[in-house]
Write a protein that holds these residues in place. Structure first.
Motif, mmCIF file in Angstrom:
data_model
loop_
_atom_site.group_PDB
_atom_site.id
_atom_site.type_symbol
_atom_site.label_atom_id
_atom_site.label_comp_id
_atom_site.label_asym_id
_atom_site.label_seq_id
_atom_site.Cartn_x
_atom_site.Cartn_y
_atom_site.Cartn_z
ATOM 1 N N LEU A 67 9.310 -16.309 10.879
ATOM 2 C CA LEU A 67 8.728 -16.473 9.542
ATOM 3 C C LEU A 67 8.389 -17.936 9.278
ATOM 4 N N GLN A 68 9.324 -18.833 9.616
ATOM 5 C CA GLN A 68 9.065 -20.266 9.413
ATOM 6 C C GLN A 68 7.919 -20.747 10.288
ATOM 7 N N ALA A 69 7.847 -20.231 11.489
ATOM 8 C CA ALA A 69 6.749 -20.613 12.383
ATOM 9 C C ALA A 69 5.408 -20.148 11.823
ATOM 10 N N CYS A 70 5.387 -18.951 11.263
ATOM 11 C CA CYS A 70 4.151 -18.448 10.661
ATOM 12 C C CYS A 70 3.735 -19.312 9.478
ATOM 13 N N GLU A 71 4.712 -19.761 8.691
ATOM 14 C CA GLU A 71 4.409 -20.652 7.570
ATOM 15 C C GLU A 71 3.811 -21.963 8.072
ATOM 16 N N LEU A 72 4.374 -22.496 9.179
ATOM 17 C CA LEU A 72 3.834 -23.730 9.755
ATOM 18 C C LEU A 72 2.403 -23.532 10.236
ATOM 19 N N THR A 107 0.215 -11.176 12.445
ATOM 20 C CA THR A 107 0.725 -11.051 11.077
ATOM 21 C C THR A 107 -0.128 -10.182 10.171
ATOM 22 N N ASP A 108 -1.282 -9.717 10.646
ATOM 23 C CA ASP A 108 -2.170 -9.014 9.712
ATOM 24 C C ASP A 108 -2.891 -7.848 10.381
ATOM 25 N N THR A 109 -2.175 -7.112 11.214
ATOM 26 C CA THR A 109 -2.765 -5.958 11.880
ATOM 27 C C THR A 109 -2.600 -4.712 11.005
ATOM 28 N N PRO A 110 -3.319 -3.639 11.303
ATOM 29 C CA PRO A 110 -3.131 -2.395 10.549
ATOM 30 C C PRO A 110 -1.686 -1.903 10.574
ATOM 31 N N VAL A 111 -1.007 -2.094 11.705
ATOM 32 C CA VAL A 111 0.396 -1.672 11.794
ATOM 33 C C VAL A 111 1.258 -2.465 10.810
ATOM 34 N N VAL A 112 1.037 -3.770 10.751
ATOM 35 C CA VAL A 112 1.794 -4.621 9.824
ATOM 36 C C VAL A 112 1.492 -4.242 8.381
ATOM 37 N N GLN A 113 0.217 -4.044 8.086
ATOM 38 C CA GLN A 113 -0.162 -3.672 6.723
ATOM 39 C C GLN A 113 0.495 -2.361 6.309
ATOM 40 N N LYS A 114 0.473 -1.373 7.204
ATOM 41 C CA LYS A 114 1.073 -0.078 6.891
ATOM 42 C C LYS A 114 2.583 -0.209 6.694
ATOM 43 N N ALA A 115 3.216 -1.016 7.541
ATOM 44 C CA ALA A 115 4.666 -1.200 7.429
ATOM 45 C C ALA A 115 5.038 -1.845 6.096
ATOM 46 N N ARG A 116 4.311 -2.871 5.711
ATOM 47 C CA ARG A 116 4.625 -3.559 4.463
ATOM 48 C C ARG A 116 4.359 -2.657 3.261
ATOM 49 N N THR A 139 2.040 -18.123 20.158
ATOM 50 C CA THR A 139 0.714 -17.798 19.651
ATOM 51 C C THR A 139 0.857 -16.957 18.392
ATOM 52 N N ILE A 140 0.212 -17.409 17.312
ATOM 53 C CA ILE A 140 0.257 -16.689 16.041
ATOM 54 C C ILE A 140 -1.176 -16.371 15.635
ATOM 55 N N ASP A 141 -1.498 -15.090 15.590
ATOM 56 C CA ASP A 141 -2.848 -14.634 15.233
ATOM 57 C C ASP A 141 -3.917 -15.319 16.082
ATOM 58 N N LYS A 154 8.379 -2.011 18.125
ATOM 59 C CA LYS A 154 8.075 -1.765 16.713
ATOM 60 C C LYS A 154 8.011 -3.104 15.994
ATOM 61 N N PRO A 155 7.489 -3.122 14.767
ATOM 62 C CA PRO A 155 7.421 -4.394 14.031
ATOM 63 C C PRO A 155 8.813 -5.030 13.867
ATOM 64 N N ILE A 156 8.841 -6.351 13.867
ATOM 65 C CA ILE A 156 10.121 -7.078 13.762
ATOM 66 C C ILE A 156 10.222 -7.753 12.401
ATOM 67 N N ALA A 157 11.464 -7.980 11.970
ATOM 68 C CA ALA A 157 11.711 -8.737 10.737
ATOM 69 C C ALA A 157 11.605 -10.219 11.075
ATOM 70 N N SER A 158 10.544 -10.862 10.627
ATOM 71 C CA SER A 158 10.279 -12.241 11.051
ATOM 72 C C SER A 158 11.319 -13.221 10.519
ATOM 73 N N CYS A 159 12.006 -12.874 9.442
ATOM 74 C CA CYS A 159 12.986 -13.814 8.876
ATOM 75 C C CYS A 159 14.225 -13.919 9.745
ATOM 76 N N ALA A 160 14.497 -12.895 10.555
ATOM 77 C CA ALA A 160 15.733 -12.863 11.337
ATOM 78 C C ALA A 160 15.506 -13.056 12.830
ATOM 79 N N MET A 161 14.270 -13.241 13.244
ATOM 80 C CA MET A 161 13.950 -13.363 14.671
ATOM 81 C C MET A 161 13.700 -14.826 15.033
#
Length: 681
Positions: A20-25, A74-83, A5-7, A57-64
């Motif tokens: 990361l690839q799954a999110c792109e799909l 992919t777009d929560t306040p936690v993610v936004q703050k981390a980025r 499940t993505i978003d 904690k947030p994960i690096a999507s490219c390596a998971m």
């Protein structure tokens, strides 16, 4: 296939891909700097952080990797703050170079800073300073901008296969460097410029030349080798400013060679921009009418058996077809597109194609190289071989010269006699699932090239290299116009002379007129006293020998068809107009036919192409490959016990365009000169 499940949307994704690839799909764009789909995963930048349910904690999507039941946000306040935190750290030491940076306008860091940047900095310490590195004449470095994504290091190691870049130091003291201050020796180093997400690596020849929004972009193809790499030509006014790669998965993916990228500055130097006629031993400017009349007068006054034509490596299909039809109408049979003397058999298309296709290398498990050095003859093909070899599923052996290969190779010897005595390697070919033989011009440009070609065909048949559903017999060309010339039939007619025969007859005084269609690689001294017509775009060897010069258009200045080494028909498109009075090559031949009173039956490019398709239906399929039926080719005969030799002695200067390029001259001096010096030491 796992479901995740993505978003809030459940999707099914292929197993083994990353989050990361799954999110792109799923249609979610994830910012990234270090991740690249064609490079190994590094996980350096942490810009791709996302939230995973139940993760602390947030994960690096490219390596998971993805897993069944995974829930990603992919777009929560936690993610936004981390980025935003990651972006703030990246910008701590980044200089404010945007107004003068050549990457400005096409910079990943600029783009991501728009979405995640902060309008002020909380850090007041001095920014770190990093010395720039000397990477040679092609890549300019501004290492203060480097964000340590390591894309350049991974490309050099994994794709180019020349491990000359790495990192030293740790933390704030880490530097990307080439260890020894000297030019990079890879033939594909320019791709690091495209990979760099900031302005740390930029094009040295293009330095401060233009901004991306000033440029007119034209999709075309490269013809400086026979791979047919897809490119984008960026021009401003009448000048080609740069050449960039264009995505084509089956040919060049998203890479191009350094010659393809940087030789474009040769397009504006040593150009032929008006007709010339030799008077009193000196070429003098002339009008088109005078030049065509002079050529027509000579052609009409000579008997057909004393007229010949040779086409060069950059000649397009339309020009060769038009010249062939013109000369055929006059009864001339002495024509050849093989200006290097390659003993290719035009009677069977399978005998001069890369039959398995370039993408077919990805399925090969055994490759035999015969008289070829792919690294210098076709770097894009070489990178495919290396990638396949890195999987551990490929064995490579070679007969002939192979300078500094980027993969493991078993050297079977230098002599063509090894073709008849492959030993245990013959069993490897027979037992392979997808075996491949690649024959290069070093094997075919010899006097006994036809016999070598026949022996290679016999090996292919004996070792089951050609079977149902797979044809592993391949010819690797070095000339962009060669396959198109063979397909169009620009070869000797019945009783006609080939390249060697034409030159021998000219030396013996048996040739009155020789028409050179961009042919510059022949020995001009062998043309004897023949009247020479040169049609081309650069003042190279052919123009110096010519009695009449007809200025043509380069590949960036015309709409033209080229056929690459695998037989794929592709379109080059005009990005700029030809200089001065130069014209498209087919139009010059068409105008000449009218002066000769032997008018060709077409007035437009569309009409000419209709004639092409009628003559050979293969030209109807743009960007498609038509497989060739297997048959007999080559000629039985003795093979000299003489080692194969490479036909590309200087990768950076193989044609009139690259020989006119100041950048390629600097590469020759700094890179090849440096290699010679290192070898001497």
């Amino acid at each position: 296939m796992p479901k995740m499940t993505i978003d809030g949307v459940e999707i099914e994704v292929p197993a083994g891909i990353t989050v990361l690839q799954a999110c792109e799909l799923a249609g979610r764009e994830i910012p990234r700097f270090c991740y690249h789909e064609r490079l190994s995963i590094a996980g350096n930048c942490r810009m791709c952080l996302v939230e995973q349910e139940k993760a602390p904690k947030p994960i690096a999507s490219c390596a998971m990797p993805v897993a069944e039941g995974m829930v990603i946000k992919t777009d929560t306040p936690v993610v936004q703050k981390a980025r935003k935190g990651v972006m703030e750290f990246l910008l701590i030491n980044h200089p404010l170079d945007c107004p003068i940076c050549d990457q400005g306008g096409e910079c990943d860091l600029q783009d991501q800073a728009m979405g995640y940047g902060f309008d002020k900095s909380r850090y007041h310490e001095n920014k770190r300073a990093v010395p720039d590195k000397n990477l040679g004449p092609l890549i300019k470095t501004s290492m203060n901008r480097c964000i340590h994504c390591t894309r350049c290091i991974r490309f050099a190691t994994e794709v180019a296969g020349v491990e000359e870049l790495g990192a030293t130091g740790r933390g704030e003291h880490m530097e990307v460097t080439n260890y020894v201050s000297r030019a990079l020796t890879s033939e594909m180093s320019g791709n690091m410029i495209d990979l760099c997400p900031v302005g740390a690596l930029t094009s040295k020849p293009y330095e401060f030349a233009a901004r991306p929004w000033e440029l007119r972009k034209t999709e075309s193809i490269d013809v400086l080798d026979a791979v047919g790499s897809n490119i984008r030509i960026d021009a401003r006014g009448a000048e080609v400013m740069r050449v960039l790669p264009r995505l084509h998965e089956e040919i060049n993916e998203e890479w191009i060679s350094d010659k393809t990228r940087f030789a474009c500055d040769g397009l504006k130097r040593q150009r032929l921009d008006r007709p010339y006629i030799r008077r009193n031993g000196k070429l003098e400017p002339a009008t088109w009418g005078d030049a065509l009349t002079a050529v027509a007068w000579k052609l009409r006054g000579a008997s057909a058996d004393r007229v010949a034509a040779l086409s060069g490596d950059l000649a397009d299909v339309e020009a060769q077809y038009a010249l062939k039809e013109l000369l055929a109408g006059m009864g001339v049979r002495n024509i050849d597109c093989r200006q290097d003397g390659a003993k290719l058999d035009p009677s069977n298309r399978a005998g001069y194609l890369f039959n398995s296709t370039i993408a077919g290398i990805d399925q090969a498990d055994v490759i035999l190289l015969v008289g070829t050095d792919p690294r210098h003859e076709a770097p894009i093909v070489n990178s495919r071989i290396r990638r396949r070899w890195l999987t551990g599923a490929l064995t490579v052996a070679s007969i002939g010269p192979l300078a500094n290969p980027t993969y493991g190779v078993t050297a079977l010897g230098m002599s063509p006699a090894m073709l008849q005595n492959l030993g245990g390697f013959a069993d490897k070919l027979k037992n392979a699932k997808n075996p491949m033989i690649i024959v290069g011009m070093g094997a075919l440009t010899r006097e006994d090239g036809a016999a070598v070609l026949a022996q290679a065909r016999q090996v292919a048949e004996a070792c089951n290299v050609v079977r149902e559903g797979w044809n592993g017999f391949n010819v690797l060309h070095t000339a962009g116009g060669r396959v198109g010339g063979l397909d169009v039939g620009f070869v000797p007619g019945e009783g006609g002379r080939d390249r060697d025969g034409i030159l021998a007859a000219a030396q013996a005084g048996e040739m009155d007129v020789i028409y050179l269609l961009g042919a510059d690689e022949i020995d001009m001294a062998k043309l004897g006293k023949a009247f020479v017509v040169y049609q081309g775009h650069h003042g190279d060897a052919g123009a110096h020998r010519a009695d009449v010069v007809l200025p043509g258009a380069a590949y960036t200045e015309k709409d033209a068809i080229y056929v690459n080494t695998e037989g794929r028909v592709q379109l080059a498109r005009r990005a700029v107009q030809p200089p001065g009075e130069a014209r498209e090559d087919w139009a010059i031949v068409r105008a000449l036919s009218e002066v000769i009173n032997n008018k060709l039956p077409f007035d437009t490019l569309a009409q000419l192409r209709a004639g092409l398709v009628a003559a050979n239906p293969v030209f109807a399929g743009i960007d498609r490959i038509k497989s060739a039926a297997w048959g007999s080719f080559g000629a039985q005969g003795a093979v000299a016990d003489r080692p194969f030799a490479t036909t590309v002695r200087n990768f950076y200067m193989t044609d009139p365009i690259s020989r006119a390029s100041p950048t390629m001259a600097r590469c020759t001096a700094e890179i090849l000169g440096g290699q010679t010096l290192a070898a001497a030491e």
